[in-house]
Design an enzyme around this catalytic site. Structure first.
Site, mmCIF file in Angstrom:
data_model
loop_
_atom_site.group_PDB
_atom_site.id
_atom_site.type_symbol
_atom_site.label_atom_id
_atom_site.label_comp_id
_atom_site.label_asym_id
_atom_site.label_seq_id
_atom_site.Cartn_x
_atom_site.Cartn_y
_atom_site.Cartn_z
ATOM 1 N N HIS A 177 0.818 -1.212 0.000
ATOM 2 C CA HIS A 177 0.000 0.000 0.000
ATOM 3 C C HIS A 177 0.851 1.262 0.000
ATOM 4 O O HIS A 177 0.356 2.343 0.304
ATOM 5 C CB HIS A 177 -0.919 0.007 1.222
ATOM 6 C CG HIS A 177 -1.799 -1.189 1.322
ATOM 7 N ND1 HIS A 177 -2.700 -1.538 0.334
ATOM 8 C CD2 HIS A 177 -1.913 -2.149 2.289
ATOM 9 C CE1 HIS A 177 -3.337 -2.646 0.695
ATOM 10 N NE2 HIS A 177 -2.869 -3.036 1.863
ATOM 11 N N HIS A 220 -7.384 -4.416 -1.219
ATOM 12 C CA HIS A 220 -6.779 -5.731 -1.442
ATOM 13 C C HIS A 220 -7.472 -6.444 -2.600
ATOM 14 O O HIS A 220 -7.248 -7.631 -2.825
ATOM 15 C CB HIS A 220 -6.893 -6.602 -0.190
ATOM 16 C CG HIS A 220 -6.378 -5.959 1.045
ATOM 17 N ND1 HIS A 220 -7.191 -5.306 1.936
ATOM 18 C CD2 HIS A 220 -5.118 -5.845 1.536
ATOM 19 C CE1 HIS A 220 -6.470 -4.829 2.937
ATOM 20 N NE2 HIS A 220 -5.210 -5.134 2.711
#
Length: 332
Positions: free
Chosen positions: A57, A219
């Site tokens: 991320h 995700h």
């Protein structure tokens, strides 16, 4: 899918080494761990601020380590929560005796492991408090969560809680302002292309060339619906509209806006989204105080973006404006 890596099983450790070598005067690694801290941690007479989660991320979360923001980030494997032991080491590394505050995104693994680590730290005499960020208005539950997911709005929590701690706030005061931020921040995202976890080597989901996913998670979790790809203006309207429906704002409210790229969306496209978001907010009578456009919480090379709105008051504005020297959220 192509990746510029060496060993798929060593990407996190090699990334950490690269981060440290890029900012050697600002960052350090806790030996034998996946914990990165401020070079001067633990900072005397200051509440330590710790966040983290799965890698992939970036710049979240290590890019937000610095004066006025995070004291430490605990990195897990790609899209995987860091272990209890790693989180415990992160807490221990930044504890100056004033307490440690945890900023946790609402994913089952993160919540369980951070809370268990906090219990271990408290058993060792450390004071620990936490907030769970759940800013994603898209879905109430997903394959990774019970309740709403924590996404890009987490960065505003890092900034405001970090500023409060840097200004000498107590653990209780940091917790109070973090909870206030969580209560006033909302986000929603969309994707036009998937990402591939390095160790898997294949796309995490599939979209047809003419499809997009509205409300997707960071995700690759499913969103609200799969639609035919739309214009930037239509995408901006859909994301902003869902957020505003949830926030129930009053006219003349002041907002901070974040337009966040998910990994492979050009800034050109993010600015086009921003132009429409700004126009919509102005038409509805809201005042935009500050705007942030760029990559703040990505999903490897996923194509897409998210919109985040934070309702501000005098206190939140002052803390948002407070200086930060974090590499990826520099504020003078």
């Amino acid at each position: 899918m192509k990746k510029i890596i060496n060993d798929p099983n060593e990407v996190v450790q090699e990334m950490i080494a690269g981060m440290i070598s890029a900012s050697p005067n600002q960052l350090k690694q806790v030996e034998g761990t996946t914990v990165i801290t401020r070079k001067d941690a633990p900072v005397e007479n200051k509440v330590g601020i710790v966040s983290g989660g799965g890698s992939g991320h970036e710049p979240a979360h290590a890019g937000y380590i610095g004066k006025g923001m995070l004291d430490a980030a605990v990195l897990g494997e790609v899209f995987t929560s860091p272990s209890v032991d790693q989180v415990y080491e992160g807490i221990k590394a930044v504890d100056s005796g004033k307490g440690v505050f945890l900023v946790i995104k609402n994913y089952t693994g993160d919540v369980l492991n951070f809370e268990m680590a906090a219990e271990l730290a408290e058993a060792d005499g450390m004071k620990v408090a936490q907030v769970i960020v759940n800013d994603d208005v898209a879905v109430e539950d997903s394959s990774f969560t019970t309740g709403r997911r924590g996404i890009a709005g987490t960065v505003f929590v890092h900034k405001i809680a970090g500023a409060k701690a840097e200004l000498g706030g107590t653990l209780e005061e940091v917790k109070e302002i973090a909870e206030k931020t969580v209560a006033n921040v909302r986000s929603m995202g969309m994707a036009i292309s998937p990402c591939a976890i390095p160790a898997a080597g294949e796309a995490s989901f599939t979209l047809a060339e003419d499809e997009m996913e509205i409300g997707i998670g960071i995700h690759g979790e499913p969103g609200i619906e799969r639609q035919k790809i739309a214009t930037a203006a239509e995408i901006a309207d859909e994301l902003t509209g869902k957020i505003l429906d949830d926030m129930k704002l009053n006219k003349a409210d002041e907002l901070a806006v974040m337009i966040n790229g998910l990994g492979s969306t050009p800034n050109m496209e993010l600015f086009i989204i921003n132009e429409k978001v700004q126009k919509t907010l102005k038409e509805k009578g809201f005042h935009v105080y500050r705007t942030f456009v760029g990559e703040y919480m990505t999903a490897l090379e996923m194509g897409g973006c998210s919109v985040t709105l934070l309702k501000l008051d005098k206190e939140l504005k002052e803390l948002l404006d407070h200086a930060s020297d974090a590499p990826n959220f520099f504020v003078r």
